[in-house]
Design an enzyme around this catalytic site. Structure first.
Site, PDB file in Angstrom:
ATOM      1  N   HIS A 260      -5.196   7.713  18.429  1.00 59.07           N
ATOM      2  CA  HIS A 260      -5.069   9.101  17.973  1.00 59.07           C
ATOM      3  C   HIS A 260      -4.583   9.981  19.140  1.00 59.07           C
ATOM      4  CE1 HIS A 260      -6.525  12.698  15.599  1.00 59.07           C
ATOM      5  NE2 HIS A 260      -6.518  13.204  16.822  1.00 59.07           N
ATOM      6  N   GLU A 261      -5.285   9.895  20.261  1.00 60.43           N
ATOM      7  CA  GLU A 261      -4.919  10.747  21.402  1.00 60.43           C
ATOM      8  C   GLU A 261      -3.566  10.341  21.981  1.00 60.43           C
ATOM      9  OE1 GLU A 261      -6.538  13.337  21.560  1.00 60.43           O
ATOM     10  OE2 GLU A 261      -8.337  12.722  20.457  1.00 60.43           O
ATOM     11  N   GLU A 299      -1.453  17.507  15.120  1.00 57.63           N
ATOM     12  CA  GLU A 299      -2.393  16.572  14.501  1.00 57.63           C
ATOM     13  C   GLU A 299      -1.653  15.547  13.644  1.00 57.63           C
ATOM     14  OE1 GLU A 299      -5.283  16.615  15.614  1.00 57.63           O
ATOM     15  OE2 GLU A 299      -6.414  15.308  14.278  1.00 57.63           O
TER      16      GLU A 299
HETATM   17 ZN    ZN Z   1      -6.257  15.274  17.194  1.00 60.60          ZN
END
Ligand code: ZN
Length: 503
Positions: A260-261, A299
């Site tokens: 994710h990061e 995101e």
């Molecule tokens: Zn995030």
């Protein structure tokens, strides 16, 4: 040239903001606990300096001159000035009394929240939360344009987004997700035991980081550290850091957080050099350094790598063998399909940060509806625990046993953040919209089938990342997908996954 002078001044503000980022990174990875008071002062001082620089009348003059001097066809430069002007106007409209009251209240509110959460006692937190919401209403009134007060709050993170538009998107999601969640709950239960065995952390990290590099996260311009709440942070495109948190007895936690990061990180690393120290590198409303088109757009990139790629069946068909080579004893009795099903298990639960992909957005919708009602004055703070329980039952079918696992679980409101939750769901939606188009590219599709992520990395770099903040979320969506923000592709992805899981 006046535009160059304007650009230099914004770059100076950006240097201050990047230094704040560096202090924040240190605080969350390296700093001993005793450093907290000093660090809070240092960050407050630098934030004040950045704010003074941004609202200095001389900068306004520079913008006037730049605008007058720029040729009519200098579209990008004109947009840069207009964007900075709009952001500074927003920043200047918040009364300084409100800013200092908020700064003072945050410390007390956070302490009250920590105590109330530990004691499962919402009533002791309610008065300070009430004051916090009063300040939020003042901010919304100061920066809003006469629409719903929540528009102003969400707009700070997701420019142009309105409560009206969000409600329509949420309506579509609720109609699709509530029955889908009920269906998944009644489906086959994936093996739960296989993820909680003992997985030594150094080996988890090696596997996770090796995969992030394979996805394209550049370690020459990045690094990975441990933290409590994983995050990505950047100083320039040449220094984009990620963090994760690994637990020996919960294998997916560290791996998926890392990917994710890394998705956030690849976005920052991929922004064109001319946009990373210049005018598009600074979010003046939030006084935040470097970044993509919006929080939701950012995101979307993390969710794309974490969920669309990392939780796909194709991904584990390709890579489960390598994971089993890393953990031969722990995974000797597990098949790739069992592992894929386990990391996609649907479990409606009480806590947002532990939620699975299918139920996550319901936690966000619940919070958005409550935030919009609070900032509009339609919901009383005293009614929150009851309202929370009622919505959890309706959306996820779970009973809230106490406030600690209900309305007291998130830190956001006590820190003065209101309006950022919707960006998580926007990110989920955008990730599916972009991924659908990317997959239609033959080179990208062939790469995904063979575990070569360079074509997808290149596609995202060309179509999304390099534009940075020079292209808005809606412009990017229009250019890439030919349409606006639309949850259909995301709903289709989630439906297909529930079906594949056998429900
Ligand atoms: Zn995030």
């Amino acid at each position: 040239m006046s535009y160059a002078a304007f650009q230099t001044e914004i770059a100076r503000i950006n240097d201050v903001l990047c230094t704040i980022n560096l202090l924040g990174w240190d605080q969350r990875t390296m700093m001993p606990a005793g450093g907290i008071d000093g660090r809070a002062h240092q960050i407050a001082t630098l934030t004040g300096i950045a704010r003074d620089m941004a609202t200095d009348p001389q900068l306004a003059e520079l913008m006037d001159r730049a605008e007058a001097d720029l040729p009519a066809d200098a579209t990008l430069e004109r947009r840069a000035v207009a964007q900075a002007r709009a952001e500074i106007a927003t920043l200047s409209r918040i009364p300084s009394r409100v800013i200092s009251e908020m700064a003072e209240l945050k410390t007390r509110a956070n302490a009250a929240w920590v105590a109330a959460r530990a004691a499962n006692d919402f009533a002791t937190y309610a008065p300070v939360l009430e004051r916090m919401m009063g300040l939020q209403r003042e901010i919304a009134a100061a920066i809003g344009d006469g629409g719903h007060p929540y528009d102003a709050m969400v707009g700070m993170y997701e420019p142009g987004m309105t409560w009206d538009r969000l409600q329509s998107i949420y309506g579509q999601l609720k109609d699709a997700l509530v029955p889908l969640i009920a269906r998944a709950k009644d489906g086959p239960r994936p093996r739960a035991d296989i993820l909680t065995r003992r997985y030594p952390i150094p080996a988890q990290k090696d596997f996770g980081l090796g995969m992030a590099r394979r996805m394209g996260y550049d370690m020459e311009r990045g690094r990975l550290d441990d933290t409590v709440h994983p995050f990505e942070i950047s100083f320039t495109r040449g220094d984009v850091r990620i963090t994760s948190r690994f637990r020996e007895d919960w294998l997916p936690g560290g791996l998926f957080a890392l990917w994710h990061e890394a998705g956030h990180g690849m976005y920052e690393q991929g922004i064109a050099p001319e946009h990373t120290r210049g005018v598009f590198a600074t979010d003046l409303v939030n006084l935040y350094a470097v970044g993509g088109a919006s929080f939701g757009m950012h995101e979307s990139q993390s969710r794309l790598w974490e969920n669309r790629v990392g939780r796909s069946r194709r991904f584990w068909a390709l890579h489960f063998g390598a994971l089993r080579d890393t953990f031969p004893d722990q995974l000797s009795d597990v098949t790739e399909d069992e592992f894929w099903a386990a990391v996609n298990a649907v479990n409606p639960s009480l806590i947002r940060v532990e939620a699975d992909e299918l139920t996550y957005d319901m936690h966000i919708i619940l919070r958005s509806e409550i935030e919009a009602g609070l900032v509009a004055g339609d919901i009383d703070v005293a009614d929150l625990p009851g309202l929370w329980a009622e919505k959890m039952r309706a959306y996820l079918g779970v009973a809230v046993p106490d406030d600690t696992r209900g309305v007291l679980q998130d830190v956001h409101w006590s820190h003065g953040y209101l309006g950022s939750f919707p960006t998580y769901t926007i990110g989920n939606i955008v990730s599916s919209q972009l991924f659908a188009v990317a997959q239609a590219d033959a080179g990208v599709a062939a790469g995904l089938d063979t575990g070569d992520y360079a074509p997808l990395h290149g596609w995202l770099g060309e179509n999304v990342w390099r534009h940075g903040r020079a292209s808005s979320r809606d412009e990017t969506l229009e250019r890439v997908t030919g349409g606006p923000l639309d949850p259909a592709a995301y709903i289709a992805d989630l439906t297909a996954k529930v079906e594949a899981l056998g429900a």
